[in-house]
Design an enzyme around this catalytic site. Structure first.
Site, PDB file in Angstrom:
ATOM      1  N   ASN A 158       0.819  -1.220   0.000  1.00 13.04           N
ATOM      2  CA  ASN A 158       0.000   0.000   0.000  1.00 13.04           C
ATOM      3  C   ASN A 158       0.850   1.265   0.000  1.00 13.04           C
ATOM      4  OD1 ASN A 158       0.923   0.230   2.600  1.00 13.04           O
ATOM      5  ND2 ASN A 158      -1.067  -0.002   3.594  1.00 13.04           N
ATOM      6  N   SER A 202       6.830   3.163   1.695  1.00 14.26           N
ATOM      7  CA  SER A 202       7.729   2.888   0.561  1.00 14.26           C
ATOM      8  C   SER A 202       7.214   3.673  -0.639  1.00 14.26           C
ATOM      9  CB  SER A 202       7.754   1.382   0.257  1.00 14.26           C
ATOM     10  OG  SER A 202       6.435   0.903   0.106  1.00 14.26           O
ATOM     11  N   LYS A 216       6.266  -1.276  11.737  1.00 15.25           N
ATOM     12  CA  LYS A 216       7.428  -1.876  12.406  1.00 15.25           C
ATOM     13  C   LYS A 216       8.124  -0.991  13.434  1.00 15.25           C
ATOM     14  CE  LYS A 216      10.824  -0.368   9.012  1.00 15.25           C
ATOM     15  NZ  LYS A 216      12.063  -0.649   8.327  1.00 15.25           N
ATOM     16  N   SER A 234       9.929 -11.206  14.590  1.00 12.02           N
ATOM     17  CA  SER A 234      10.959 -10.312  15.118  1.00 12.02           C
ATOM     18  C   SER A 234      11.507 -10.848  16.432  1.00 12.02           C
ATOM     19  CB  SER A 234      10.308  -8.938  15.348  1.00 12.02           C
ATOM     20  OG  SER A 234      11.054  -8.179  16.241  1.00 12.02           O
ATOM     21  N   TYR A 275       4.231  -3.493  19.431  1.00 12.03           N
ATOM     22  CA  TYR A 275       4.774  -4.037  18.179  1.00 12.03           C
ATOM     23  C   TYR A 275       5.136  -5.521  18.358  1.00 12.03           C
ATOM     24  CZ  TYR A 275       8.187  -5.200  14.583  1.00 12.03           C
ATOM     25  OH  TYR A 275       8.878  -5.841  13.584  1.00 12.03           O
ATOM     26  N   LYS A 334       3.447  -9.188  16.897  1.00  5.34           N
ATOM     27  CA  LYS A 334       4.155 -10.294  16.231  1.00  5.34           C
ATOM     28  C   LYS A 334       3.891 -11.616  16.947  1.00  5.34           C
ATOM     29  CE  LYS A 334       6.228  -8.002  12.915  1.00  5.34           C
ATOM     30  NZ  LYS A 334       5.857  -8.196  11.521  1.00  5.34           N
ATOM     31  N   ARG A 351      23.800  -5.696  19.782  1.00  7.78           N
ATOM     32  CA  ARG A 351      22.770  -6.261  18.912  1.00  7.78           C
ATOM     33  C   ARG A 351      23.407  -7.166  17.873  1.00  7.78           C
ATOM     34  NH1 ARG A 351      20.529  -4.014  22.323  1.00  7.78           N
ATOM     35  NH2 ARG A 351      18.720  -2.600  22.307  1.00  7.78           N
ATOM     36  N   ASP A 389      14.919   0.087  25.863  1.00  4.68           N
ATOM     37  CA  ASP A 389      16.060  -0.644  25.286  1.00  4.68           C
ATOM     38  C   ASP A 389      16.568  -1.715  26.245  1.00  4.68           C
ATOM     39  OD1 ASP A 389      16.217   0.475  22.819  1.00  4.68           O
ATOM     40  OD2 ASP A 389      18.079   1.583  23.166  1.00  4.68           O
TER      41      ASP A 389
END
Ligand code: NAD
Ligand code: UDP
Length: 346
Positions: free
Chosen positions: A42, A46, A94, A134, A158, A162, A240, A304
């Site tokens: 959609n 992007s 996301k 994720s 989020y 998922k 990470r 975090d």
């Protein structure tokens, strides 16, 4: 690989969210492997130019439909129009931070979209699905490496969206033995296509470290703020598992191969199995661009965690897949994309 050289008979796959960061790179590999690709996006995060860039890189054009995965009637028409062998479901929202501010949007788009998609797939007797999950599904209190059996307890909407999707996909697979579903738990996708023609283009101020670094390097942002250096890690900054987007894309093709002979539901980590700190990544990036970048230490970012990296045994054993590119390639390709391919931001 030249499509003519492919031994695979042409097969058509639907790629939802295929104009986005990971979907576009995966679409390139699918086209190069001989698949016919139909992208449904959609364009909420992007642009249609990405479809042309996919064609330039792959040498073949994907079909593109601008539409929403929650539009069941549209999906029904697409499934009726031509036989689809499998669906790669990237479409979704996301941003962790955005999901805290607008949780209903996240549940409606991510969970709602997947329900509509699965209903229409079942109607069309299409049961092969590769889903973008994720590492945020894991509990923040569990020390890495995180394996697929580590405790699940996402800390924000989020991640919860998922996990809800994984739960419903598992339930679905239990009801009908024709379903073959892989839920791929990505760690930290970064980098870009090595041609510099495709990459990540976040709207607004980037949340993620790699695109933020690229914008500091090209002068769009004055400095990098390191979010905390008092974590219990060797240099005090967060660790990470950064995985090159092309390695990640390759993992999707391996997952599709696996599903051909393995029905049911399975969750699989896609990471490198190695963790790097914020300062490791910054220094690798500085080596690639040949200069140092302005940075200062700021406070920790709310929500975090100190460290996260994947246990990758399942991907290696079941998919025969492992990451091949390292931190330097991630930095080099992200920087090439920033310099050559990334269109100006509006
Ligand atoms: P992206 O935003 O670049 O790509 C997602 C694409 O989906 C976008 O092109 C967007 O326009 C489209 N889209 C969103 N909602 C849609 C809808 N309802 N119907 C049709 N199209 C829709 O994101 P990405 O980084 O490529 O991520 C792809 C998937 O991987 C997402 O589901 C994301 O949650 C997941 N994921 C991403 C990361 C990451 O760090 N990039 C990490 C873990 C998981
Ligand atoms: N980070 C940072 N400055 C930034 C963006 C990120 O120091 O501008 C740190 C962040 O605190 C984390 C790491 O970089 O330790 C990776 O962050 P990112 O948002 O890319 O991934 P995530 O935290 O979602 O895994």
């Amino acid at each position: 690989m030249n499509p003519q050289e492919s031994t695979r008979p042409p097969r058509r796959v639907l790629v939802t969210g295929g104009a986005g960061f990971i979907g576009s790179h995966t679409s390139v590999l699918l086209l190069e492997a001989g698949y016919d690709v139909l992208i449904l996006d959609n364009l909420s995060n992007s642009t249609v130019e990405v479809v042309a860039a996919i064609e330039r890189v792959a040498g073949r054009r994907p079909d593109f439909v601008c539409g929403d995965v929650r539009d069941g009637a549209l999906l029904a028409r697409l499934f009726a129009r031509s036989a689809i062998a499998a669906v790669f479901h990237f479409a979704g929202l996301k941003s962790v931070a955005e999901s805290l501010a607008a949780p209903l949007d996240y549940y409606a788009n991510n969970v709602g979209g997947t329900i509509v998609l699965c209903r229409e797939m079942a109607e069309a007797s299409l049961h092969t699905l590769v889903f973008s999950s994720s590492a945020t599904v894991y509990s923040a209190s569990h020390a890495p490496p995180l394996s697929e059996s580590s405790p699940l307890d996402p800390a924000q909407p989020y991640g919860r969206s998922k996990l809800m999707i994984e739960t419903l996909l598992g339930d679905l697979a239990a009801t009908d033995p024709r379903w073959a579903i892989a839920s791929l738990r990505y760690f930290n996708p970064a980098g870009a296509h090595e041609t510099g023609a495709l990459g990540e283009r976040p709207k607004g101020i980037p949340n993620n470290l790699m695109p933020y670094l690229c914008q500091v390097a090209c002068g769009e942002r004055p400095e990098l703020i390191v979010h905390g250096n008092d974590y219990p890690t060797p240099d005090g900054t967060g660790i990470r598992d950064y995985i090159h987007v092309m390695d990640l894309a390759q993992g999707h093709l391996a997952a599709l191969d696996y599903l051909e002979t393995h029905p049911g539901f399975i969750a699989i980590n896609l990471g490198t199995g190695r963790g790097y700190s914020v300062l490791d990544l910054v220094e690798a990036f500085e080596r690639v661009i040949g200069r140092t970048l302005p940075r200062r230490i700021g406070p920790r970012r709310p929500g975090d965690i100190a460290a996260s990296w994947a246990a990758v045994d399942r991907a290696r054993e079941l998919l025969g897949w492992q990451s091949e590119r390292g931190l330097e390639a991630i930095c080099r390709d992200a920087w090439r994309w920033t310099c050559t391919g990334c269109p100006p931001r509006s």
